[in-house]
Design a protein around this motif. Structure first.
Motif, PDB file in Angstrom:
ATOM      1  N   MET A  29       0.849  -1.178   0.000  1.00  0.00           N
ATOM      2  CA  MET A  29       0.000   0.000   0.000  1.00  0.00           C
ATOM      3  C   MET A  29       0.895   1.242   0.000  1.00  0.00           C
ATOM      4  O   MET A  29       1.924   1.280   0.649  1.00  0.00           O
ATOM      5  N   ARG A  30       0.426   2.268  -0.722  1.00  0.00           N
ATOM      6  CA  ARG A  30       1.177   3.522  -0.794  1.00  0.00           C
ATOM      7  C   ARG A  30       0.251   4.692  -0.513  1.00  0.00           C
ATOM      8  O   ARG A  30      -0.913   4.692  -0.911  1.00  0.00           O
ATOM      9  N   ILE A  31       0.780   5.688   0.171  1.00  0.00           N
ATOM     10  CA  ILE A  31       0.009   6.899   0.446  1.00  0.00           C
ATOM     11  C   ILE A  31      -0.058   7.725  -0.836  1.00  0.00           C
ATOM     12  O   ILE A  31       0.966   8.038  -1.435  1.00  0.00           O
ATOM     13  N   VAL A  32      -1.293   8.081  -1.235  1.00  0.00           N
ATOM     14  CA  VAL A  32      -1.464   8.939  -2.405  1.00  0.00           C
ATOM     15  C   VAL A  32      -1.997  10.306  -2.016  1.00  0.00           C
ATOM     16  O   VAL A  32      -2.007  11.234  -2.824  1.00  0.00           O
ATOM     17  N   TYR A  33      -2.445  10.442  -0.746  1.00  0.00           N
ATOM     18  CA  TYR A  33      -3.000  11.723  -0.309  1.00  0.00           C
ATOM     19  C   TYR A  33      -2.893  11.839   1.204  1.00  0.00           C
ATOM     20  O   TYR A  33      -3.292  10.927   1.925  1.00  0.00           O
ATOM     21  N   ARG A  34      -2.358  12.964   1.676  1.00  0.00           N
ATOM     22  CA  ARG A  34      -2.354  13.283   3.112  1.00  0.00           C
ATOM     23  C   ARG A  34      -3.432  14.334   3.329  1.00  0.00           C
ATOM     24  O   ARG A  34      -3.369  15.424   2.760  1.00  0.00           O
ATOM     25  N   ALA A  35      -4.404  13.995   4.155  1.00  0.00           N
ATOM     26  CA  ALA A  35      -5.588  14.835   4.314  1.00  0.00           C
ATOM     27  C   ALA A  35      -5.413  15.870   5.412  1.00  0.00           C
ATOM     28  O   ALA A  35      -4.795  15.601   6.441  1.00  0.00           O
ATOM     29  N   GLN A  36      -6.002  17.053   5.183  1.00  0.00           N
ATOM     30  CA  GLN A  36      -6.047  18.084   6.217  1.00  0.00           C
ATOM     31  C   GLN A  36      -7.127  17.760   7.237  1.00  0.00           C
ATOM     32  O   GLN A  36      -7.066  18.211   8.374  1.00  0.00           O
ATOM     33  N   ASN A  37      -8.127  17.003   6.787  1.00  0.00           N
ATOM     34  CA  ASN A  37      -9.210  16.608   7.695  1.00  0.00           C
ATOM     35  C   ASN A  37      -9.862  15.344   7.162  1.00  0.00           C
ATOM     36  O   ASN A  37      -9.586  14.901   6.046  1.00  0.00           O
ATOM     37  N   LEU A  38     -10.726  14.788   7.966  1.00  0.00           N
ATOM     38  CA  LEU A  38     -11.376  13.534   7.627  1.00  0.00           C
ATOM     39  C   LEU A  38     -12.317  13.672   6.434  1.00  0.00           C
ATOM     40  O   LEU A  38     -12.450  12.753   5.624  1.00  0.00           O
ATOM     41  N   PHE A  39     -12.953  14.825   6.302  1.00  0.00           N
ATOM     42  CA  PHE A  39     -13.862  15.045   5.177  1.00  0.00           C
ATOM     43  C   PHE A  39     -13.110  14.957   3.848  1.00  0.00           C
ATOM     44  O   PHE A  39     -13.570  14.320   2.900  1.00  0.00           O
ATOM     45  N   ASP A  40     -11.951  15.610   3.784  1.00  0.00           N
ATOM     46  CA  ASP A  40     -11.148  15.577   2.562  1.00  0.00           C
ATOM     47  C   ASP A  40     -10.711  14.146   2.245  1.00  0.00           C
ATOM     48  O   ASP A  40     -10.712  13.728   1.087  1.00  0.00           O
ATOM     49  N   ALA A  41     -10.315  13.403   3.270  1.00  0.00           N
ATOM     50  CA  ALA A  41      -9.893  12.016   3.068  1.00  0.00           C
ATOM     51  C   ALA A  41     -11.026  11.199   2.454  1.00  0.00           C
ATOM     52  O   ALA A  41     -10.809  10.420   1.527  1.00  0.00           O
ATOM     53  N   HIS A  42     -12.227  11.397   2.950  1.00  0.00           N
ATOM     54  CA  HIS A  42     -13.364  10.640   2.414  1.00  0.00           C
ATOM     55  C   HIS A  42     -13.719  11.088   0.997  1.00  0.00           C
ATOM     56  O   HIS A  42     -14.129  10.260   0.178  1.00  0.00           O
ATOM     57  N   LEU A  43     -13.560  12.369   0.688  1.00  0.00           N
ATOM     58  CA  LEU A  43     -13.792  12.828  -0.689  1.00  0.00           C
ATOM     59  C   LEU A  43     -12.852  12.117  -1.653  1.00  0.00           C
ATOM     60  O   LEU A  43     -13.266  11.645  -2.719  1.00  0.00           O
ATOM     61  N   VAL A  44     -11.586  12.053  -1.289  1.00  0.00           N
ATOM     62  CA  VAL A  44     -10.593  11.401  -2.142  1.00  0.00           C
ATOM     63  C   VAL A  44     -10.876   9.908  -2.236  1.00  0.00           C
ATOM     64  O   VAL A  44     -10.886   9.333  -3.333  1.00  0.00           O
ATOM     65  N   LYS A  45     -11.133   9.284  -1.115  1.00  0.00           N
ATOM     66  CA  LYS A  45     -11.411   7.841  -1.110  1.00  0.00           C
ATOM     67  C   LYS A  45     -12.626   7.527  -1.973  1.00  0.00           C
ATOM     68  O   LYS A  45     -12.601   6.593  -2.787  1.00  0.00           O
ATOM     69  N   ASP A  46     -13.697   8.300  -1.817  1.00  0.00           N
ATOM     70  CA  ASP A  46     -14.914   8.059  -2.599  1.00  0.00           C
ATOM     71  C   ASP A  46     -14.666   8.256  -4.095  1.00  0.00           C
ATOM     72  O   ASP A  46     -15.168   7.488  -4.917  1.00  0.00           O
ATOM     73  N   ALA A  47     -13.891   9.292  -4.463  1.00  0.00           N
ATOM     74  CA  ALA A  47     -13.582   9.526  -5.876  1.00  0.00           C
ATOM     75  C   ALA A  47     -12.768   8.361  -6.453  1.00  0.00           C
ATOM     76  O   ALA A  47     -13.016   7.925  -7.577  1.00  0.00           O
ATOM     77  N   LEU A  48     -11.817   7.873  -5.665  1.00  0.00           N
ATOM     78  CA  LEU A  48     -11.018   6.739  -6.125  1.00  0.00           C
ATOM     79  C   LEU A  48     -11.875   5.490  -6.296  1.00  0.00           C
ATOM     80  O   LEU A  48     -11.781   4.797  -7.320  1.00  0.00           O
ATOM     81  N   GLU A  49     -12.708   5.213  -5.326  1.00  0.00           N
ATOM     82  CA  GLU A  49     -13.562   4.034  -5.413  1.00  0.00           C
ATOM     83  C   GLU A  49     -14.559   4.150  -6.560  1.00  0.00           C
ATOM     84  O   GLU A  49     -14.885   3.155  -7.205  1.00  0.00           O
ATOM     85  N   HIS A  50     -15.040   5.376  -6.837  1.00  0.00           N
ATOM     86  CA  HIS A  50     -15.943   5.586  -7.965  1.00  0.00           C
ATOM     87  C   HIS A  50     -15.238   5.237  -9.284  1.00  0.00           C
ATOM     88  O   HIS A  50     -15.871   4.763 -10.222  1.00  0.00           O
ATOM     89  N   ALA A  51     -13.928   5.464  -9.338  1.00  0.00           N
ATOM     90  CA  ALA A  51     -13.126   5.124 -10.517  1.00  0.00           C
ATOM     91  C   ALA A  51     -12.612   3.687 -10.441  1.00  0.00           C
ATOM     92  O   ALA A  51     -11.727   3.303 -11.220  1.00  0.00           O
ATOM     93  N   GLU A  52     -13.142   2.921  -9.506  1.00  0.00           N
ATOM     94  CA  GLU A  52     -12.790   1.511  -9.313  1.00  0.00           C
ATOM     95  C   GLU A  52     -11.330   1.310  -8.908  1.00  0.00           C
ATOM     96  O   GLU A  52     -10.700   0.320  -9.252  1.00  0.00           O
TER      97      GLU A  52
END
Length: 91
Positions: A1-24
């Motif tokens: 596993m590799r870090i692709v994003y360091r979040a300023q807050n939990l909301f931002d982390a979930h935005l990135v995670k959801d966008a990635l999962e939407h792109a499979e």
């Protein structure tokens, strides 16, 4: 596993995670539960979004797009706050 994003807050982390999962692209948030331990302190360097090594290349453009959108939104909020401050009469 590799870090692709360091979040300023939990909301931002979930935005990135959801966008990635939407792109499979499989994604995982690391440090999500540590935010309760730091209380009101910023979550910087505690919360990160990780993807499998084989998905880093696919994840990078998606993460950049989200980062750009978040930076633009933060700038717009700052400008709005500055405009609001200039409307307050000084006594």
């Amino acid at each position: 596993m590799r870090i692709v994003y360091r979040a300023q807050n939990l909301f931002d982390a979930h935005l990135v995670k959801d966008a990635l999962e939407h792109a499979e692209v499989p994604a995982f948030i690391s440090g999500e539960y540590l935010t309760g331990g730091v209380g009101q302190l910023p979550a910087m360097d505690y919360v990160a979004v990780l993807v499998p090594d084989s998905s880093v290349e696919a994840a990078e453009p998606i993460v950049r797009e989200i980062e750009d959108a978040l930076a633009e939104a933060r700038l717009a909020i700052r400008e709005l706050d500055d405009d609001q401050d200039s409307l307050v009469p000084v006594t």
